[in-house]
Design an enzyme around this catalytic site. Structure first.
Site, PDB file in Angstrom:
ATOM      1  CB  SER A 112       8.785  -4.281  14.564  1.00 30.28           C
ATOM      2  OG  SER A 112       9.158  -3.207  13.753  1.00 30.28           O
TER       3      SER A 112
ATOM      4  CG  HIS B 214      14.182  -4.390  13.497  1.00 29.58           C
ATOM      5  ND1 HIS B 214      13.739  -3.756  14.644  1.00 29.58           N
ATOM      6  CD2 HIS B 214      13.062  -4.697  12.787  1.00 29.58           C
ATOM      7  CE1 HIS B 214      12.418  -3.670  14.620  1.00 29.58           C
ATOM      8  NE2 HIS B 214      11.983  -4.245  13.511  1.00 29.58           N
TER       9      HIS B 214
END
Length: 257
Positions: free
Chosen positions: A120, A231
């Site tokens: 991320s 994610h």
């Protein structure tokens, strides 16, 4: 060069000792988590967390995914987070927290391959530092590759980016300073891109953007694009991906014995 202090943490692993370490960066006391194997260290993995502050904080379970019995795993918290002194500058001076931590390990374990894994927000942290520390390879997982793209795509994060970096037009030089791709070329260490096509936190366009640059500049790379994954991957797919990542690290080390 060494860690300023070490504190044993209540994380019980058969093959590793887990410690919270403090080290000095730019006169600040920065903290990180260190998992050291009982056996000889033959690989170093540095995990660069996502988020900021309490969001995305370093977790031992996540770090453990990248170890084997001879792997040391280290994760910096970044300045301004989880007891570290200073203020987080989101890919600014906090990049030194990554570089200094890795240099301490490289001095303590010379000639040991170092792999960096950026998740991320940690994706761009790694892209901006992996060449400086001469990493053996870099794995970017669901990672941010361009802050300007992030500003355009994540309207909900614009306020945070304005506070920490500035406005893209008024403080363009700050975004340019964080341009992670401009110095990546055919002499750069290899990169593995991991991304899910249903990622709502970091759009897969970030991965495509990075891949386009790597292809254009003849950088060695490979990709793992997972259909239907967000994610955070579902457990079975995550397990398969971790096997591929370990195989990637083996491959990169065997190329440069």
């Amino acid at each position: 060069m060494d860690f300023f202090s070490r504190k044993r943490m209540p994380v019980f692993l058969l093959d590793h000792v887990t410690e919270e370490v403090i080290y000095i960066v730019d006169r600040l006391k920065v903290r990180g988590l260190l998992m050291t194997p009982h056996k000889n260290v033959e690989r170093i993995v540095v995990y660069l967390r996502g988020g900021k502050g309490q969001v995305g904080r370093v977790r031992p379970a996540r770090m453990s995914q990248f170890k084997n019995k001879n792997t040391l795993v280290f994760a910096p918290y970044y300045r301004g987070s989880n007891g570290s002194e200073g203020r987080d500058h989101f890919c600014g001076d906090d990049l030194n927290d990554v570089i200094v931590g890795i240099n301490i390990l490289k001095e303590k374990y010379p000639q040991i391959p170092v792999h960096i894994i950026g998740f991320s927000r940690g994706g761009i942290q790694g892209l901006l530092t992996y060449q400086t520390v001469k990493a053996t390879s870099y794995i970017i997982w669901g990672g941010v590759t361009d802050l300007l793209m992030m500003y355009e795509e994540r309207i909900d994060l614009r306020g945070m980016l304005k506070r920490m970096v500035g406005h893209p037009k008024k403080q363009y030089e700050e975004y340019e300073r964080r341009n992670a791709l401009k110095n990546i070329n055919q002499d750069s260490p290899p990169i593995l891109i991991v991304h899910g096509d249903k990622d709502k936190q970091v759009n897969i366009n970030m991965a495509y953007h990075l891949e386009e640059h790597l292809k254009e500049h003849n950088v060695e790379y490979s990709t793992i694009y997972e259909q239907g994954e967000g994610h955070v991957f579902r457990p079975e797919k995550e397990k398969q991906t971790l096997i591929q990542i370990h195989n990637w690290m083996d491959k990169c080390e065997n190329k440069n014995p």
